[in-house]
Design an enzyme around this catalytic site. Sequence first.
Site, PDB file in Angstrom:
ATOM      1  N   VAL A 229      24.241  33.626  34.746  1.00  0.00           N
ATOM      2  CA  VAL A 229      23.818  33.586  36.144  1.00  0.00           C
ATOM      3  C   VAL A 229      22.607  34.491  36.345  1.00  0.00           C
ATOM      4  O   VAL A 229      22.549  35.601  35.807  1.00  0.00           O
ATOM      5  CB  VAL A 229      24.973  34.030  37.071  1.00  0.00           C
ATOM      6  CG1 VAL A 229      24.527  34.074  38.531  1.00  0.00           C
ATOM      7  CG2 VAL A 229      26.155  33.086  36.903  1.00  0.00           C
TER       8      VAL A 229
ATOM      9  N   ASP B 167      34.620  52.988  44.322  1.00  0.00           N
ATOM     10  CA  ASP B 167      34.466  53.075  42.874  1.00  0.00           C
ATOM     11  C   ASP B 167      35.710  52.452  42.255  1.00  0.00           C
ATOM     12  O   ASP B 167      36.792  53.037  42.290  1.00  0.00           O
ATOM     13  CB  ASP B 167      34.326  54.532  42.453  1.00  0.00           C
ATOM     14  CG  ASP B 167      34.132  54.708  40.955  1.00  0.00           C
ATOM     15  OD1 ASP B 167      34.257  53.718  40.211  1.00  0.00           O
ATOM     16  OD2 ASP B 167      33.876  55.855  40.534  1.00  0.00           O
TER      17      ASP B 167
ATOM     18  N   ARG C 256      45.808  44.498  42.215  1.00  0.00           N
ATOM     19  CA  ARG C 256      47.104  45.082  42.551  1.00  0.00           C
ATOM     20  C   ARG C 256      47.191  45.416  44.035  1.00  0.00           C
ATOM     21  O   ARG C 256      48.197  45.110  44.698  1.00  0.00           O
ATOM     22  CB  ARG C 256      47.344  46.347  41.723  1.00  0.00           C
ATOM     23  CG  ARG C 256      48.726  46.958  41.931  1.00  0.00           C
ATOM     24  CD  ARG C 256      48.910  48.242  41.157  1.00  0.00           C
ATOM     25  NE  ARG C 256      48.049  49.317  41.650  1.00  0.00           N
ATOM     26  CZ  ARG C 256      48.181  50.598  41.265  1.00  0.00           C
ATOM     27  NH1 ARG C 256      49.102  50.937  40.375  1.00  0.00           N
ATOM     28  NH2 ARG C 256      47.367  51.521  41.737  1.00  0.00           N
TER      29      ARG C 256
ATOM     30  N   TYR D 274      32.879  43.833  26.368  1.00  0.00           N
ATOM     31  CA  TYR D 274      32.739  42.969  27.538  1.00  0.00           C
ATOM     32  C   TYR D 274      33.567  41.703  27.368  1.00  0.00           C
ATOM     33  O   TYR D 274      34.308  41.299  28.278  1.00  0.00           O
ATOM     34  CB  TYR D 274      31.266  42.618  27.754  1.00  0.00           C
ATOM     35  CG  TYR D 274      31.018  41.721  28.935  1.00  0.00           C
ATOM     36  CD1 TYR D 274      30.907  42.237  30.218  1.00  0.00           C
ATOM     37  CD2 TYR D 274      30.877  40.337  28.770  1.00  0.00           C
ATOM     38  CE1 TYR D 274      30.671  41.408  31.314  1.00  0.00           C
ATOM     39  CE2 TYR D 274      30.645  39.514  29.853  1.00  0.00           C
ATOM     40  CZ  TYR D 274      30.544  40.051  31.115  1.00  0.00           C
ATOM     41  OH  TYR D 274      30.318  39.216  32.197  1.00  0.00           O
TER      42      TYR D 274
ATOM     43  N   LYS E 112      36.819  40.647  29.751  1.00  0.00           N
ATOM     44  CA  LYS E 112      36.845  39.412  30.535  1.00  0.00           C
ATOM     45  C   LYS E 112      37.989  38.499  30.096  1.00  0.00           C
ATOM     46  O   LYS E 112      38.572  37.779  30.913  1.00  0.00           O
ATOM     47  CB  LYS E 112      35.499  38.692  30.432  1.00  0.00           C
ATOM     48  CG  LYS E 112      34.365  39.417  31.141  1.00  0.00           C
ATOM     49  CD  LYS E 112      34.647  39.575  32.630  1.00  0.00           C
ATOM     50  CE  LYS E 112      33.473  40.161  33.387  1.00  0.00           C
ATOM     51  NZ  LYS E 112      33.715  40.252  34.842  1.00  0.00           N
TER      52      LYS E 112
END
Length: 279
Positions: free
Chosen positions: A211, A68, A129, A178, A182
């Site tokens: 897509v 998750d 990270r 969103y 991004k």
Amino acid sequence: MATKTEVPGIAIITGAASGMGRATALAFAVAGATGFALLDLNEAGLAETKTLVSKAHPSARVETYKCDVTQESSVISAYTSAKEAFSRIDYAVHCAGIVTFQGPSADCTLEAFDHQNNVNYRGLWLCAREALRNMRTQSLDTEAYPDADIPPHRAQRGSIVNISSGLALHSQSGIPAYCGAKAGVTAITRSDALDYATQRVRVNSVLPGVVDSPMTNPSPEIRQWMYDNPVKKATPMRRFGLPEEIADVCVFLSGNKASFVTGACWSVDGGFCAGYSYE
């Protein structure tokens, strides 16, 4: 001298249960990767991807991890387990993402905003990270894979590809969280590329257009709306992209053939970000 395989190493891929993540795993298999750490919450989808990768590259080792990306402990556990299983991580492609249409900011709930950012931005950063922590101290791939004949100037300790979106550059109405998330992905990609360039870790992002994948088109109705609007009206090639078209660029950016590419944001969008076509 060319390498014997395009990517002679170990790939960790998030969002690997379907769509671009699955396609990326298969593209790495075809390109010669020898080990796979596949991450997703969808364990059934992961099992299917594992079967497909094993068929494409029977000698490759494939491990799956339920992960998750919104939970720091889950991300750390998955990346630590992958490093223990394979001893190194050469390529990390972060495909895990979601999109929900919550309307303009005035109509967007805090819960919806946080969910988008926790997966698409914060979650990707957590994964990047951990990839950086693993890659920055491991040996160069020239030492790890001497038979690959990698030229010294192309050597790297690792390569990261973050999946962003064309909407990071050209926003769409109705999904501000969103678009913002991004855009954040492209920003941290560039910053990480600067911070780790001298350590021979490259960091790039791919900005897909529309897509044809389960995330983008979860129902026939939404798929038709996407085709009638951003595809026909804003994509010069007038078609959906396919997951494998994104995956092929991810593999290229990951491998040594892209050795002088870092901090780049590659649009793979049928011309979406180039501008409007009047044809």
